[in-house]
Structure formats: C-alpha cells, structure tokens
Design a protein around this motif. Structure first.
Motif, short mmCIF file in Angstrom:
data_model
loop_
_atom_site.label_atom_id
_atom_site.label_comp_id
_atom_site.label_asym_id
_atom_site.label_seq_id
_atom_site.Cartn_x
_atom_site.Cartn_y
_atom_site.Cartn_z
N ARG A 1 0.83 -1.21 0.00
CA ARG A 1 0.00 0.00 0.00
C ARG A 1 0.87 1.26 0.00
O ARG A 1 0.54 2.26 -0.63
CB ARG A 1 -0.95 0.00 1.19
N LYS B 1 1.97 1.77 -3.57
CA LYS B 1 0.83 2.21 -4.39
C LYS B 1 0.46 3.65 -4.11
O LYS B 1 0.20 4.44 -5.02
CB LYS B 1 -0.37 1.29 -4.14
N ASN B 2 0.46 4.05 -2.84
CA ASN B 2 0.15 5.43 -2.49
C ASN B 2 1.16 6.40 -3.08
O ASN B 2 0.80 7.48 -3.56
CB ASN B 2 0.08 5.60 -0.97
N ASP C 1 0.47 6.61 -6.84
CA ASP C 1 -0.75 7.38 -7.10
C ASP C 1 -0.55 8.87 -6.88
O ASP C 1 -1.19 9.69 -7.55
CB ASP C 1 -1.90 6.87 -6.21
N ALA C 2 0.34 9.23 -5.97
CA ALA C 2 0.62 10.64 -5.69
C ALA C 2 1.62 11.23 -6.68
O ALA C 2 1.95 12.41 -6.61
CB ALA C 2 1.14 10.80 -4.26
N SER D 1 -3.00 -6.52 -9.97
CA SER D 1 -3.66 -5.22 -9.89
C SER D 1 -4.43 -5.08 -8.58
O SER D 1 -5.08 -4.06 -8.36
CB SER D 1 -4.62 -5.05 -11.07
N VAL E 1 3.92 -2.51 -9.98
CA VAL E 1 3.33 -1.18 -9.83
C VAL E 1 4.38 -0.10 -10.10
O VAL E 1 4.11 0.88 -10.81
CB VAL E 1 2.69 -1.02 -8.43
N ALA F 1 4.49 2.55 -13.45
CA ALA F 1 4.50 3.99 -13.24
C ALA F 1 5.76 4.65 -13.78
O ALA F 1 5.72 5.79 -14.24
CB ALA F 1 4.35 4.30 -11.75
#
Length: 170
Positions: free
Chosen positions: A56, A59-60, A63-64, A99, A117, A121
């Motif tokens: 997590r 992923k955070n 995403d940021a 995913s 991930v 990115a």
C-alpha cells in the motif's frame, strides 16, 4: 545509540554515488506482505490506523506521482515479515492478479505486486532489492505466530524474486 539521519542506507548510497536524495518511505514495523484479513499482520494491527504495509505504501506513492522522477528504488523487507510469518510463496507463481492488494497474500506475491506497480508507473527506474540483514534473532526467530519460516527463508525468497523480476540484489 541513535543513528543519525545521515547514516541511513539511502543517504549513504546517495552520497557515495553523487545522487540527489529524494525520499525515504521506510517506516519501522512495516511488512512487505499485504495485511489481508485473517493474516497474522491483520490480527495484530487491524485496529491500528497508523500501520501501513509495503504494497500500500508503494501504491500510495505511485498514485501521488512521487516516483515519476526517481531513478533508483531500494526495497528492503523481511524482518517484520518473519515476525508475522506470512507464507513465502512459490517460485514463479503466476496465480496472483497483480492489480489487487487482496491477491498479494504471500511475501513473493507482494514483492511482485510492488515491482510491477513501480515499473508500470516509471519503466526507467532501477529497482534494487536489499535483503534483510542478519541479526541476533536469526537463531531464535522469535515470533508469537510460530516458526514455520526463518529469516533465511525470506532472504532466499528476496533473492529469487530479484532474479525472476530482473532487479538488482544486495
């Protein structure tokens, strides 16, 4: 004795190789394995809103947009995973849907998820897997959750994932 911020792995590596230091997401107590319901990690931390596991956290950050300009990512897990005794996972196990957090129910599965991930990115980032270091707990492997796996199991798993996912390994 407290270790100063300038003596962390990331700062030392940055200084040695003349790199600009960006971010350090390391938080003591986190795990490489996802905190899925029923896991030993979940049993201990399900009511603690401050706990965040490795998948997590990665992923955070993605995403940021925090890793878009990162050249190197160093991932280091194993000690806390050994404490919570998640399954190591099979070599080349393709049964995980990368995913979804819920599919990362093993140490190797979670590593695969994090690496995929990050690469999605930022395909140019180099990923280095830093193995858990030897410690005084290697022989006794204290864990209230049993002794199915020891540190060597997680060290071996980290090396196998590095080979499989074409990452550098230290």
């Amino acid at each position: 004795a407290t270790i100063g911020v300038d003596l962390t792995y990331t700062r030392l590596i940055a200084r040695k190789y003349g790199l600009e230091f960006k971010r350090n997401y390391a938080i003591g107590g986190t795990t490489g394995t996802y905190m899925y319901e029923g896991s030993n990690i979940w049993k201990e931390y399900r009511t603690n809103k401050d706990v965040i596991e490795g998948p997590r956290r990665v992923k955070n950050a993605v995403d940021a947009g925090e890793i878009d300009d990162v050249d190197y990512a160093i991932i280091a897990y194993g000690h806390n995973d050994q404490y919570f005794q998640p399954p190591v996972g099979a070599l080349n196990d393709r049964s995980y849907n990368f995913s979804s957090f819920a599919s990362c129910k093993s140490y190797k599965g979670s590593y695969r998820y994090m690496i995929n991930v990050l690469r999605e990115a930022n395909p140019y980032m180099r990923i280095i897997l830093l193995n858990c270091t030897y410690s005084e707990y290697d022989k006794t492997s204290p864990s209230p959750y049993g002794k199915t796996y020891n540190y060597q199991d997680y060290r071996n798993a980290t090396k196998e994932i590095a080979i499989e996912m074409n990452c550098r390994y230290i």
